[in-house]
Design an enzyme around this catalytic site. Structure first.
Site, PDB file in Angstrom:
ATOM      1  N   CYS A   1     -20.225  -2.837  15.771  1.00 18.74           N
ATOM      2  CA  CYS A   1     -21.214  -3.908  15.637  1.00 18.74           C
ATOM      3  C   CYS A   1     -20.523  -5.269  15.582  1.00 18.74           C
ATOM      4  CB  CYS A   1     -22.049  -3.690  14.376  1.00 18.74           C
ATOM      5  SG  CYS A   1     -23.207  -5.050  14.053  1.00 18.74           S
TER       6      CYS A   1
ATOM      7  N   CYS B   1     -20.898  -7.273  12.027  1.00 17.96           N
ATOM      8  CA  CYS B   1     -20.230  -6.853  10.795  1.00 17.96           C
ATOM      9  C   CYS B   1     -18.954  -7.673  10.611  1.00 17.96           C
ATOM     10  CB  CYS B   1     -19.888  -5.368  10.865  1.00 17.96           C
ATOM     11  SG  CYS B   1     -21.320  -4.267  10.722  1.00 17.96           S
TER      12      CYS B   1
ATOM     13  N   HIS C   1     -24.453  -3.630   7.023  1.00 18.22           N
ATOM     14  CA  HIS C   1     -25.038  -3.197   8.295  1.00 18.22           C
ATOM     15  C   HIS C   1     -26.283  -2.340   8.098  1.00 18.22           C
ATOM     16  CE1 HIS C   1     -24.894  -2.128  12.604  1.00 18.22           C
ATOM     17  NE2 HIS C   1     -25.254  -0.921  12.207  1.00 18.22           N
TER      18      HIS C   1
ATOM     19  N   ASN D   1     -36.411 -10.997  14.918  1.00 26.25           N
ATOM     20  CA  ASN D   1     -36.939  -9.833  15.615  1.00 26.25           C
ATOM     21  C   ASN D   1     -36.369  -8.611  14.912  1.00 26.25           C
ATOM     22  OD1 ASN D   1     -38.126 -11.476  17.583  1.00 26.25           O
ATOM     23  ND2 ASN D   1     -36.324 -11.400  18.892  1.00 26.25           N
TER      24      ASN D   1
ATOM     25  N   HIS E   1     -27.848  -4.680  13.193  1.00 27.09           N
ATOM     26  CA  HIS E   1     -27.449  -5.391  11.978  1.00 27.09           C
ATOM     27  C   HIS E   1     -28.548  -6.369  11.559  1.00 27.09           C
ATOM     28  CE1 HIS E   1     -23.964  -6.641   9.409  1.00 27.09           C
ATOM     29  NE2 HIS E   1     -24.773  -7.664   9.200  1.00 27.09           N
TER      30      HIS E   1
ATOM     31  N   HIS F   1     -30.307  -9.432  11.115  1.00 23.22           N
ATOM     32  CA  HIS F   1     -30.025 -10.784  11.592  1.00 23.22           C
ATOM     33  C   HIS F   1     -31.266 -11.402  12.204  1.00 23.22           C
ATOM     34  CE1 HIS F   1     -29.914  -8.701  15.464  1.00 23.22           C
ATOM     35  NE2 HIS F   1     -29.928  -9.881  16.076  1.00 23.22           N
TER      36      HIS F   1
ATOM     37  N   GLN G   1     -32.476 -15.314  14.512  1.00 26.25           N
ATOM     38  CA  GLN G   1     -31.974 -16.300  15.458  1.00 26.25           C
ATOM     39  C   GLN G   1     -32.620 -17.661  15.201  1.00 26.25           C
ATOM     40  OE1 GLN G   1     -31.517 -14.810  19.647  1.00 26.25           O
ATOM     41  NE2 GLN G   1     -32.690 -13.070  18.878  1.00 26.25           N
TER      42      GLN G   1
END
Length: 352
Positions: A70, A73, A116, A156, A167, A169, A171
């Site tokens: 990933c 991470c 993660h 999303n 992971h 996250h 944007q």
């Protein structure tokens, strides 16, 4: 909160946001990266009047890597990622495969946690507040770029949404124009203000929802409700009770209460469809007033706009998704299978 800005090997900016003031962030990106080359272009549709980002370089972006590869991470030993350090609280960095770049705006990735296997709903309140502070700081910084008119923070979540990295996250998109959805809101604001002799449409909507049966959660500073004309089977709008145009204008009371309210809302979303169901896929989208000029929306100023978050899932019932078919995709006319009143009742009923 401590903020530390650095550069990745290809020149992209990376920013650490730490809970501890004594955190030291001096790790160097050891990857042999070439400078990022983008081909982002914004084209305007002359018939619809909206804009489309053309970004062919995104075809090569990372797609569903295994957990031990990933890129979000922390780096560990010889396994090098987008984050050079071996740990972090919250990190923001320029997207390696941006939809918008240069004169066409900017795209950033926000990593909510180094864990993660976690999710935003799994964060503690202190960590969630740190994410809010990072969103606010990035909104401020990006708003000063000459090419940026609007800043959009969003998450999303889930493969059903199209997420390619598992992971936790989100944007941030910094657009060089006012987005079509925001423009529609501004036109409605202007028309309502003119028709009522000055009444604010956001205030009127919030007053109606507070008095109705679609409220899901309510605190001293925030209220979450299913809107009267919800487009999605399960859709919730989260508003600060005091109207502000953007994240920068939230007072300390609203900032302090946000983590508790928002985390509870996300956890209810995960329980909508019952025990044993996979995590609920969703989109969480912050709507902020544009930073550009608003002359085309006669009589409307930035302060007329109301910051709010819209949260919705593409799952309509257990094991079934809401697809945007002919009417939605072809004509932008949504058909909702779940009455908003029933959705609100369902969300109130899954309280912990």
């Amino acid at each position: 909160m401590k903020k530390t800005s650095t550069r990745l090997a290809d020149g992209r900016e990376l920013i650490y946001y730490d809970l501890r003031d004594d955190a030291v962030r001096d790790a160097v990106d050891r990857r042999p990266l070439e400078p990022t080359v983008t081909a982002s272009e914004v084209r305007r549709d002359p018939l619809l009047g909206d804009s489309v980002a053309i970004a062919s370089h995104r075809q090569g972006r990372t797609y569903h890597p295994p957990a031990d590869e990933c890129p979000l991470c922390p780096s560990e030993g010889e396994r090098l990622s987008e984050i050079p350090d071996s740990s972090y609280d919250v990190v923001v960095f320029e997207n390696r495969f941006p939809s918008l770049a240069g004169d066409s705006g900017r795209c950033e990735v926000v990593c909510f946690t180094s864990d993660h296997t976690s999710s935003f709903a799994g964060l503690g309140e202190e960590q969630a507040r740190l994410v809010l502070d990072a969103w606010t700081d990035r909104t401020s910084e990006l708003s000063h770029l000459p090419s940026v008119e609007q800043v959009f923070c969003f998450e999303n979540r889930g493969a059903e949404i199209g997420v390619t990295l598992q992971h936790p996250h989100g944007q941030i998109y910094a657009y060089p124009f006012t987005t079509p959805r925001t423009a529609l809101m501004l036109r409605s604001l202007a028309a309502h203000k003119d028709a009522t002799g000055g009444e604010n449409l956001f205030d009127a909507v919030l007053e109606r929802e507070l008095a109705g049966e679609r409220v899901v959660l309510e605190g001293e500073h925030w209220v979450a409700f299913v809107p009267y004309a919800a487009h999605w089977p399960y859709e919730v709008h989260l508003y600060p009770k005091r109207r502000v145009p953007d994240l920068l204008a939230l007072d300390e009371g609203a900032r302090s209460e946000f983590p508790k309210v928002y985390l509870e809302l996300l956890r209810r979303f995960d329980r909508i469809f019952g025990e044993g169901e996979p995590p609920t896929p969703y989109i969480a989208a912050w709507h902020q007033a544009p930073f550009g000029q608003l002359e085309e929306f006669e009589g409307v100023t930035r302060d007329d706009f109301a910051l709010h978050l819209e949260l919705f899932t593409v799952r309509r019932t257990s094991g079934k998704l809401k697809f945007l078919a002919g009417s939605e995709s072809g004509m932008s006319v949504f058909i909702n299978d779940v009455p908003p009143e029933r959705a609100a009742e369902r969300l109130r009923g899954v309280a912990s």
